[in-house]
Design an enzyme around this catalytic site. Structure first.
Site, PDB file in Angstrom:
ATOM      1  N   ASP A 110       0.840  -1.212   0.000  1.00 21.01           N
ATOM      2  CA  ASP A 110       0.000   0.000   0.000  1.00 21.01           C
ATOM      3  C   ASP A 110       0.873   1.259   0.000  1.00 21.01           C
ATOM      4  O   ASP A 110       0.587   2.238  -0.702  1.00 21.01           O
ATOM      5  CB  ASP A 110      -0.902  -0.026   1.232  1.00 21.01           C
ATOM      6  CG  ASP A 110      -1.985   1.053   1.191  1.00 21.01           C
ATOM      7  OD1 ASP A 110      -2.375   1.533   2.258  1.00 21.01           O
ATOM      8  OD2 ASP A 110      -2.390   1.426   0.070  1.00 21.01           O
ATOM      9  N   ASN A 167      -2.461 -10.930  -4.107  1.00 21.82           N
ATOM     10  CA  ASN A 167      -2.301 -12.383  -4.165  1.00 21.82           C
ATOM     11  C   ASN A 167      -0.966 -12.726  -3.517  1.00 21.82           C
ATOM     12  O   ASN A 167       0.093 -12.323  -4.010  1.00 21.82           O
ATOM     13  CB  ASN A 167      -2.315 -12.866  -5.624  1.00 21.82           C
ATOM     14  CG  ASN A 167      -3.716 -12.755  -6.201  1.00 21.82           C
ATOM     15  OD1 ASN A 167      -4.686 -13.185  -5.567  1.00 21.82           O
ATOM     16  ND2 ASN A 167      -3.830 -12.122  -7.347  1.00 21.82           N
ATOM     17  N   LYS A 194       1.630 -15.205  -3.137  1.00 20.31           N
ATOM     18  CA  LYS A 194       2.020 -16.422  -3.883  1.00 20.31           C
ATOM     19  C   LYS A 194       2.941 -17.326  -3.062  1.00 20.31           C
ATOM     20  O   LYS A 194       2.831 -18.534  -3.089  1.00 20.31           O
ATOM     21  CB  LYS A 194       2.735 -16.030  -5.183  1.00 20.31           C
ATOM     22  CG  LYS A 194       2.025 -14.964  -6.011  1.00 20.31           C
ATOM     23  CD  LYS A 194       0.776 -15.463  -6.694  1.00 20.31           C
ATOM     24  CE  LYS A 194       0.939 -15.681  -8.156  1.00 20.31           C
ATOM     25  NZ  LYS A 194      -0.346 -16.002  -8.831  1.00 20.31           N
ATOM     26  N   LYS A 226      -9.455   8.430 -11.169  1.00 23.01           N
ATOM     27  CA  LYS A 226      -9.078   7.073 -10.767  1.00 23.01           C
ATOM     28  C   LYS A 226      -7.735   6.662 -11.366  1.00 23.01           C
ATOM     29  O   LYS A 226      -7.524   6.769 -12.567  1.00 23.01           O
ATOM     30  CB  LYS A 226     -10.161   6.081 -11.216  1.00 23.01           C
ATOM     31  CG  LYS A 226     -11.494   6.264 -10.491  1.00 23.01           C
ATOM     32  CD  LYS A 226     -12.497   5.212 -10.895  1.00 23.01           C
ATOM     33  CE  LYS A 226     -13.232   5.602 -12.139  1.00 23.01           C
ATOM     34  NZ  LYS A 226     -14.360   4.677 -12.440  1.00 23.01           N
TER      35      LYS A 226
HETATM   36  C1  LIG Z   1       3.718   6.749   1.376  1.00 26.37           C
HETATM   37  C2  LIG Z   1       2.586   7.200   0.529  1.00 26.37           C
HETATM   38  C3  LIG Z   1       1.263   7.223   1.229  1.00 26.37           C
HETATM   39  C4  LIG Z   1       0.987   6.038   2.155  1.00 26.37           C
HETATM   40  C5  LIG Z   1      -0.528   5.824   2.312  1.00 26.37           C
HETATM   41  C6  LIG Z   1      -1.129   4.988   1.185  1.00 26.37           C
HETATM   42  C7  LIG Z   1      -2.572   5.350   0.928  1.00 26.37           C
HETATM   43  C8  LIG Z   1      -3.505   4.829   2.019  1.00 26.37           C
HETATM   44  O1  LIG Z   1      -3.238   3.918   2.752  1.00 26.37           O
HETATM   45  S1  LIG Z   1      -4.996   5.619   2.153  1.00 26.37           S
HETATM   46  C9  LIG Z   1      -5.766   4.841   3.515  1.00 26.37           C
HETATM   47  C10 LIG Z   1      -6.733   3.728   3.111  1.00 26.37           C
HETATM   48  N1  LIG Z   1      -7.786   4.265   2.292  1.00 26.37           N
HETATM   49  C11 LIG Z   1      -8.840   4.950   2.842  1.00 26.37           C
HETATM   50  O2  LIG Z   1      -8.915   5.141   4.056  1.00 26.37           O
HETATM   51  C12 LIG Z   1      -9.854   5.493   1.872  1.00 26.37           C
HETATM   52  C13 LIG Z   1     -11.236   5.572   2.496  1.00 26.37           C
HETATM   53  N2  LIG Z   1     -12.183   5.862   1.426  1.00 26.37           N
HETATM   54  C14 LIG Z   1     -12.380   7.147   1.016  1.00 26.37           C
HETATM   55  O3  LIG Z   1     -11.852   8.098   1.541  1.00 26.37           O
HETATM   56  C15 LIG Z   1     -13.328   7.320  -0.130  1.00 26.37           C
HETATM   57  O4  LIG Z   1     -14.128   6.175  -0.328  1.00 26.37           O
HETATM   58  C16 LIG Z   1     -12.549   7.597  -1.448  1.00 26.37           C
HETATM   59  C17 LIG Z   1     -11.757   8.903  -1.307  1.00 26.37           C
HETATM   60  C18 LIG Z   1     -11.591   6.436  -1.757  1.00 26.37           C
HETATM   61  C19 LIG Z   1     -13.542   7.695  -2.591  1.00 26.37           C
HETATM   62  O5  LIG Z   1     -14.538   8.588  -2.171  1.00 26.37           O
HETATM   63  P1  LIG Z   1     -15.050   9.745  -3.182  1.00 26.37           P
HETATM   64  O6  LIG Z   1     -13.947  10.654  -3.478  1.00 26.37           O
HETATM   65  O7  LIG Z   1     -16.311  10.301  -2.601  1.00 26.37           O
HETATM   66  O8  LIG Z   1     -15.347   8.952  -4.531  1.00 26.37           O
HETATM   67  P2  LIG Z   1     -16.705   8.205  -4.915  1.00 26.37           P
HETATM   68  O9  LIG Z   1     -17.615   9.253  -5.466  1.00 26.37           O
HETATM   69  O10 LIG Z   1     -17.178   7.337  -3.807  1.00 26.37           O
HETATM   70  O11 LIG Z   1     -16.190   7.250  -6.086  1.00 26.37           O
HETATM   71  C20 LIG Z   1     -15.545   7.854  -7.223  1.00 26.37           C
HETATM   72  C21 LIG Z   1     -15.324   6.757  -8.200  1.00 26.37           C
HETATM   73  O12 LIG Z   1     -14.413   5.770  -7.648  1.00 26.37           O
HETATM   74  C22 LIG Z   1     -15.047   4.514  -7.589  1.00 26.37           C
HETATM   75  N3  LIG Z   1     -14.693   3.868  -6.330  1.00 26.37           N
HETATM   76  C23 LIG Z   1     -14.793   4.398  -5.092  1.00 26.37           C
HETATM   77  N4  LIG Z   1     -14.403   3.500  -4.172  1.00 26.37           N
HETATM   78  C24 LIG Z   1     -14.074   2.368  -4.860  1.00 26.37           C
HETATM   79  C25 LIG Z   1     -13.604   1.079  -4.480  1.00 26.37           C
HETATM   80  N5  LIG Z   1     -13.410   0.772  -3.185  1.00 26.37           N
HETATM   81  N6  LIG Z   1     -13.367   0.163  -5.433  1.00 26.37           N
HETATM   82  C26 LIG Z   1     -13.545   0.470  -6.736  1.00 26.37           C
HETATM   83  N7  LIG Z   1     -14.012   1.660  -7.174  1.00 26.37           N
HETATM   84  C27 LIG Z   1     -14.255   2.600  -6.241  1.00 26.37           C
HETATM   85  C28 LIG Z   1     -16.556   4.790  -7.625  1.00 26.37           C
HETATM   86  O13 LIG Z   1     -17.202   3.670  -8.164  1.00 26.37           O
HETATM   87  C29 LIG Z   1     -16.618   5.978  -8.529  1.00 26.37           C
HETATM   88  O14 LIG Z   1     -16.473   5.522  -9.848  1.00 26.37           O
HETATM   89  P3  LIG Z   1     -17.365   6.226 -11.014  1.00 26.37           P
HETATM   90  O15 LIG Z   1     -16.914   7.694 -11.007  1.00 26.37           O
HETATM   91  O16 LIG Z   1     -17.001   5.469 -12.245  1.00 26.37           O
HETATM   92  O17 LIG Z   1     -18.792   6.057 -10.573  1.00 26.37           O
END
Ligand SMILES: CCCCCCCC(=O)SCCNC(=O)CCNC(=O)[C@H](O)C(C)(C)COP(=O)(O)OP(=O)(O)OC[C@H]1O[C@@H](n2cnc3c(N)ncnc32)[C@H](O)[C@@H]1OP(=O)(O)O
Length: 207
Positions: A117, A139, A141, A163
């Site tokens: 991540d 995955n 492996k 995205k």
């Molecule tokens: C060292 C570098 C950095 C280290 C850190 C690494 C990064 C992390 O660990 S981040 C922490 C873990 N992640 C989180 O906590 C995220 C929690 N989730 C969120 O904040 C929100 O759900 C977020 C920002 C991902 C999306 O929310 P939002 O901006 O409102 O988008 P949203 O409108 O729901 O979806 C936008 C698009 O993405 C898609 N999408 C959203 N979530 C997902 C998902 N889980 N899977 C697939 N598609 C998704 C939607 O289907 C939508 O697609 P489309 O436009 O085609 O309809």
């Protein structure tokens, strides 16, 4: 203090790989990404810029530290990342210490997921600005031996609007063993479509 520089806990393989990538960085094709324990934003206001509705525990924010950088030297995540801008890919050399054990003698799956991540997150951060991991598929492996050195190769495969679709694999130093493969979908919180200098972005997320 940059924690992605060699320290006495690094094995020969880890130092060798680091030196190889530092050599590759001499012509500017690769860039070493510094990594700090708490180069996080320590102010609620900064975090609220990106996450306005977050219910933050105000007094705890000032203690915030980057999770993988929280272990004593050599006991947890020893790693260094390098980015190749032209190829839009990031390589992370990683030595998982004894405090990351899952099955006896092997790395915990959560520790592997953390480094996947972090590496994918960094790749997405450089490519698309402020991002969050929306979806991560791994995955596993082969089990990764504790304290061994592995190489995580990650890249951006596709960008669609906000995205970013990324993938990575984890291989042994000799590239003969494929330990893990992963894909992720990261979402940009801000429409920033040129790669910002990771240092300025590190201010918010750190690496
Ligand atoms: C060292 C570098 C950095 C280290 C850190 C690494 C990064 C992390 O660990 S981040 C922490 C873990 N992640 C989180 O906590 C995220 C929690 N989730 C969120 O904040 C929100 O759900 C977020 C920002 C991902 C999306 O929310 P939002 O901006 O409102 O988008 P949203 O409108 O729901 O979806 C936008 C698009 O993405 C898609 N999408 C959203 N979530 C997902 C998902 N889980 N899977 C697939 N598609 C998704 C939607 O289907 C939508 O697609 P489309 O436009 O085609 O309809």
């Amino acid at each position: 203090m940059d924690l992605s520089l060699p320290n006495p806990s690094w094995s020969k393989d880890m130092r060798l790989l680091f030196d190889q990538f530092m050599k590759k960085s001499e012509d500017g094709s690769w860039k070493h990404l510094p990594s700090y324990k708490n180069k996080f934003s320590r102010r609620i206001e900064d975090i609220k810029v990106f996450f306005p509705d977050a219910k933050l525990i105000k007094e705890k924010i000032s203690q915030a530290q980057l999770f993988p950088r929280n272990f004593e030297e050599g006991l947890g995540f020893e790693y260094a990342m390098f980015h190749n801008h032209a190829e839009d890919r990031t390589v992370c050399i990683f030595q998982g210490g004894p405090y990351l054990q899952g099955a006896p003698g092997f790395l915990h799956g959560g520790a592997i997921a953390t480094m996947i991540d972090s590496t994918l997150g960094m790749t997405a951060l450089i490519a698309g600005g402020i991002v969050m991991t929306a979806n991560l598929n791994i995955n596993f492996k082969r089990p990764i031996p504790l304290c061994s050195v592995v190489v995580i190769n990650s890249q951006v495969d596709k960008v669609e609007g906000r995205k970013l679709f990324l993938s990575c694999n984890i291989r042994s130093v000799d590239e003969q063993t494929l330990y893990s493969e992963a894909t992720s979908k990261n979402l940009c919180l801000f429409w920033v479509w040129f790669s910002l200098s990771y240092i300025s972005l590190g201010f918010v997320f750190g690496v």
